[in-house]
Design a protein around this motif. Structure first.
Motif, PDB file in Angstrom:
ATOM      1  N   LEU A   3       0.778  -1.278  -0.143  1.00 46.36           N
ATOM      2  CA  LEU A   3      -0.069   0.043   0.238  1.00 46.36           C
ATOM      3  C   LEU A   3       1.009   1.443   0.049  1.00 46.36           C
ATOM      4  CD1 LEU A   3      -2.800  -0.774   2.486  1.00 46.36           C
ATOM      5  CD2 LEU A   3      -2.682  -1.458   0.080  1.00 46.36           C
ATOM      6  N   THR A   4       0.224   2.186  -0.649  1.00 46.73           N
ATOM      7  CA  THR A   4       0.997   3.453  -0.664  1.00 46.73           C
ATOM      8  C   THR A   4       0.743   4.176   0.815  1.00 46.73           C
ATOM      9  OG1 THR A   4      -1.029   4.594  -1.385  1.00 46.73           O
ATOM     10  CG2 THR A   4       0.648   3.957  -3.123  1.00 46.73           C
ATOM     11  N   PRO A   5       1.423   5.200   1.082  1.00 43.15           N
ATOM     12  CA  PRO A   5       1.119   5.882   2.221  1.00 43.15           C
ATOM     13  C   PRO A   5      -0.297   6.379   2.290  1.00 43.15           C
ATOM     14  CG  PRO A   5       3.519   6.260   1.849  1.00 43.15           C
ATOM     15  CD  PRO A   5       2.769   5.578   0.551  1.00 43.15           C
ATOM     16  N   GLY A   6      -0.611   6.905   1.273  1.00 45.49           N
ATOM     17  CA  GLY A   6      -2.123   7.668   1.293  1.00 45.49           C
ATOM     18  C   GLY A   6      -3.009   6.261   1.484  1.00 45.49           C
ATOM     19  N   GLU A   7      -2.856   5.330   1.013  1.00 46.54           N
ATOM     20  CA  GLU A   7      -3.885   4.054   0.922  1.00 46.54           C
ATOM     21  C   GLU A   7      -3.874   3.704   2.321  1.00 46.54           C
ATOM     22  OE1 GLU A   7      -3.445   2.314  -3.547  1.00 46.54           O
ATOM     23  OE2 GLU A   7      -2.159   1.791  -1.947  1.00 46.54           O
ATOM     24  N   ALA A   8      -2.647   3.508   2.859  1.00 45.96           N
ATOM     25  CA  ALA A   8      -2.378   2.707   4.359  1.00 45.96           C
ATOM     26  C   ALA A   8      -3.036   3.976   5.420  1.00 45.96           C
ATOM     27  CB  ALA A   8      -1.200   2.709   4.453  1.00 45.96           C
ATOM     28  N   GLY A   9      -2.982   5.001   5.026  1.00 43.07           N
ATOM     29  CA  GLY A   9      -3.564   6.101   6.204  1.00 43.07           C
ATOM     30  C   GLY A   9      -4.887   6.139   5.826  1.00 43.07           C
ATOM     31  N   ARG A  10      -5.603   5.902   4.827  1.00 41.48           N
ATOM     32  CA  ARG A  10      -7.082   5.791   4.787  1.00 41.48           C
ATOM     33  C   ARG A  10      -7.556   4.591   5.430  1.00 41.48           C
ATOM     34  NH1 ARG A  10      -6.253   6.874  -0.754  1.00 41.48           N
ATOM     35  NH2 ARG A  10      -7.009   4.822  -1.316  1.00 41.48           N
ATOM     36  N   LEU A  11      -6.904   3.306   5.121  1.00 47.11           N
ATOM     37  CA  LEU A  11      -7.453   2.008   5.854  1.00 47.11           C
ATOM     38  C   LEU A  11      -7.071   2.029   7.560  1.00 47.11           C
ATOM     39  CD1 LEU A  11      -8.145  -0.736   5.567  1.00 47.11           C
ATOM     40  CD2 LEU A  11      -5.701  -1.352   5.081  1.00 47.11           C
ATOM     41  N   TYR A  12      -6.185   2.809   7.629  1.00 51.17           N
ATOM     42  CA  TYR A  12      -5.826   3.004   9.202  1.00 51.17           C
ATOM     43  C   TYR A  12      -7.299   3.722   9.801  1.00 51.17           C
ATOM     44  CZ  TYR A  12      -4.321   4.937  13.870  1.00 51.17           C
ATOM     45  OH  TYR A  12      -4.053   5.597  15.065  1.00 51.17           O
ATOM     46  N   HIS A  13      -7.480   4.596   9.233  1.00 54.65           N
ATOM     47  CA  HIS A  13      -8.636   5.672   9.922  1.00 54.65           C
ATOM     48  C   HIS A  13      -9.960   4.645   9.720  1.00 54.65           C
ATOM     49  CE1 HIS A  13      -6.769   9.071  11.127  1.00 54.65           C
ATOM     50  NE2 HIS A  13      -5.969   8.977   9.930  1.00 54.65           N
ATOM     51  N   ALA A  14     -10.161   3.795   8.530  1.00 55.21           N
ATOM     52  CA  ALA A  14     -11.161   3.022   8.249  1.00 55.21           C
ATOM     53  C   ALA A  14     -11.363   2.067   9.169  1.00 55.21           C
ATOM     54  CB  ALA A  14     -11.056   2.580   7.058  1.00 55.21           C
ATOM     55  N   VAL A  15     -10.180   1.319   9.559  1.00 57.95           N
ATOM     56  CA  VAL A  15     -10.482   0.259  10.618  1.00 57.95           C
ATOM     57  C   VAL A  15     -11.025   0.757  12.062  1.00 57.95           C
ATOM     58  CG1 VAL A  15      -9.034  -1.270  12.034  1.00 57.95           C
ATOM     59  CG2 VAL A  15      -8.635  -1.339   9.634  1.00 57.95           C
ATOM     60  N   ARG A  16     -10.346   1.897  12.468  1.00 62.01           N
ATOM     61  CA  ARG A  16     -10.691   2.531  13.586  1.00 62.01           C
ATOM     62  C   ARG A  16     -12.310   2.951  13.423  1.00 62.01           C
ATOM     63  NH1 ARG A  16      -6.603   4.308  17.093  1.00 62.01           N
ATOM     64  NH2 ARG A  16      -8.262   5.942  18.065  1.00 62.01           N
ATOM     65  N   ASP A  17     -12.625   3.477  12.583  1.00 60.13           N
ATOM     66  CA  ASP A  17     -14.094   3.908  12.538  1.00 60.13           C
ATOM     67  C   ASP A  17     -15.063   2.815  12.466  1.00 60.13           C
ATOM     68  OD1 ASP A  17     -13.302   6.601  12.294  1.00 60.13           O
ATOM     69  OD2 ASP A  17     -13.498   6.843  10.356  1.00 60.13           O
ATOM     70  N   VAL A  18     -14.688   1.868  11.525  1.00 59.52           N
ATOM     71  CA  VAL A  18     -15.650   0.624  11.241  1.00 59.52           C
ATOM     72  C   VAL A  18     -15.800  -0.086  12.746  1.00 59.52           C
ATOM     73  CG1 VAL A  18     -15.651  -1.516  10.605  1.00 59.52           C
ATOM     74  CG2 VAL A  18     -15.205   0.498   9.100  1.00 59.52           C
ATOM     75  N   MET A  19     -14.636  -0.306  13.472  1.00 53.02           N
ATOM     76  CA  MET A  19     -14.578  -0.955  14.702  1.00 53.02           C
ATOM     77  C   MET A  19     -15.593  -0.178  15.680  1.00 53.02           C
ATOM     78  SD  MET A  19     -13.346  -3.945  14.660  1.00 53.02           S
ATOM     79  CE  MET A  19     -12.146  -5.032  14.011  1.00 53.02           C
ATOM     80  N   HIS A  20     -15.110   1.088  15.976  1.00 49.13           N
ATOM     81  CA  HIS A  20     -15.716   1.849  16.935  1.00 49.13           C
ATOM     82  C   HIS A  20     -17.525   1.703  16.787  1.00 49.13           C
ATOM     83  CE1 HIS A  20     -16.855   5.091  19.757  1.00 49.13           C
ATOM     84  NE2 HIS A  20     -17.516   5.733  18.711  1.00 49.13           N
ATOM     85  N   GLU A  21     -17.802   1.942  15.497  1.00 50.89           N
ATOM     86  CA  GLU A  21     -19.097   1.869  15.060  1.00 50.89           C
ATOM     87  C   GLU A  21     -19.934   0.624  15.427  1.00 50.89           C
ATOM     88  OE1 GLU A  21     -19.704   3.411  11.067  1.00 50.89           O
ATOM     89  OE2 GLU A  21     -18.417   5.039  11.503  1.00 50.89           O
ATOM     90  N   ALA A  22     -18.981  -0.447  15.026  1.00 51.64           N
ATOM     91  CA  ALA A  22     -19.512  -1.818  15.074  1.00 51.64           C
ATOM     92  C   ALA A  22     -19.719  -2.113  16.770  1.00 51.64           C
ATOM     93  CB  ALA A  22     -18.514  -2.487  14.682  1.00 51.64           C
ATOM     94  N   VAL A  23     -18.737  -1.777  17.393  1.00 56.85           N
ATOM     95  CA  VAL A  23     -18.907  -1.865  18.890  1.00 56.85           C
ATOM     96  C   VAL A  23     -20.065  -1.196  19.506  1.00 56.85           C
ATOM     97  CG1 VAL A  23     -17.795  -1.488  21.104  1.00 56.85           C
ATOM     98  CG2 VAL A  23     -16.295  -2.532  19.485  1.00 56.85           C
ATOM     99  N   GLU A  24     -20.237   0.038  19.232  1.00 54.39           N
ATOM    100  CA  GLU A  24     -21.277   0.585  19.751  1.00 54.39           C
ATOM    101  C   GLU A  24     -22.737   0.151  19.310  1.00 54.39           C
ATOM    102  OE1 GLU A  24     -20.999   3.244  22.128  1.00 54.39           O
ATOM    103  OE2 GLU A  24     -18.931   2.420  21.962  1.00 54.39           O
TER     104      GLU A  24
END
Length: 279
Positions: free
Chosen positions: A189-210
């Motif tokens: 992954l490029t830095p841009g792709e990896a950065g987007r994925l990092y935030h997506a993982v955090r957001d998805v997990m937070h929303e799913a837990v809630e």
């Protein structure tokens, strides 16, 4: 199933029923699958925690008399279909009796496991030993994730390995990659792709837990909370289980492929496989 959001929901729901209680007995008929559970007898549950997809009951001596004083942990992996219930059923595999009541571990497909071990000693549990940081913790750092992603192979199997981040399974890998607009088979992954994925993982997990996790279908393996209530995050799935449905972002039909022996859902328009050389 279950993944981090379902295990975290389980922890939150059953902790009030177990914390501060003394385990009187753990009964089952599969000592090869539920190891050394007799060591929990007479121990007080000081609290519950979670590591990735593993649930941990922290056990200490109920009183000082006759005890060795060593803390233990009851490690629980729910497998594909495991979960705790308030009532016994045809698929009850383990009965956990405390001085305040009883919980039943149901597991139709029998992939769940338990083990009582000395605190922090996870010999024979290589996934737990080698697990990456928790996605909602401060230890999950964007710069380190971006560095690791630059040399990783196909990104979805990489996520499922539990090494770059813990607790991500089939559902939440697909959903995170869709949000980040990355093809599941993309590597390096490029830095841009990896950065987007990092935030997506955090957001998805937070929303799913809630939302209490995801409950899929009506079969025996359908995740439910201990009181029988379903999770609610399945109503927000953009791609997982949505084969042939329009992408919520662009309207293209969602496709399903098999990647590393796992059913994988993605939007071919929003998540194109990048084949050109990296800049």
């Amino acid at each position: 199933m279950p993944e981090l959001p379902e295990v975290e929901t389980t922890r939150r729901k059953i902790e009030p029923l177990l914390a501060g209680r003394t385990i009187l007995e753990v009964t089952h008929d599969a000592p090869h699958r539920y190891r050394d559970t007799q060591l929990a007898h007479g121990r007080r549950v000081n609290g519950l925690s979670r590591r990735g997809k593993y649930l941990m009951l922290h056990l200490a001596a109920a009183d000082a008399a006759g005890e060795d004083g060593h803390d233990l942990e009851l490690i629980v992996h729910l497998g594909m279909t495991g979960g705790f219930r308030l009532e016994e059923g045809p698929h009850t595999r383990v009965t956990l009796t405390t001085d305040a009541g009883t919980l039943y571990f149901h597991d139709p497909r029998r992939f769940g496991k338990m083990a009582v071990v000395p605190r922090g000693v996870y010999t024979g549990m290589p996934t737990l030993v080698g697990m990456g940081p928790e996605p909602l913790s401060d230890e999950f750092r964007e710069e380190e994730f971006v560095r690791l992603a630059a040399t990783a192979g196909a990104v979805k199997p990489w996520l499922l390995s539990q090494k770059p981040v813990s607790g991500v399974g089939n559902i939440y890998a697909d959903e995170s990659l869709w949000r980040a607009q990355i093809h599941p088979a993309q590597s390096a992954l490029t830095p841009g792709e990896a950065g987007r994925l990092y935030h997506a993982v955090r957001d998805v997990m937070h929303e799913a837990v809630e939302a209490g996790g995801s409950s899929l279908g009506d079969g025996l393996g359908n995740y439910r909370q201990h009181d029988g209530e379903p999770g609610a995050f399945q109503g927000r799935h953009a791609v997982y289980g949505q084969t042939g449905e329009p992408c919520p972002r662009c309207g293209t039909d969602i496709r399903k492929i098999v990647l590393a022996q796992r059913g994988t859902h993605f939007c071919p328009q929003c998540q194109p496989l990048r084949t050109e050389d990296r800049p």
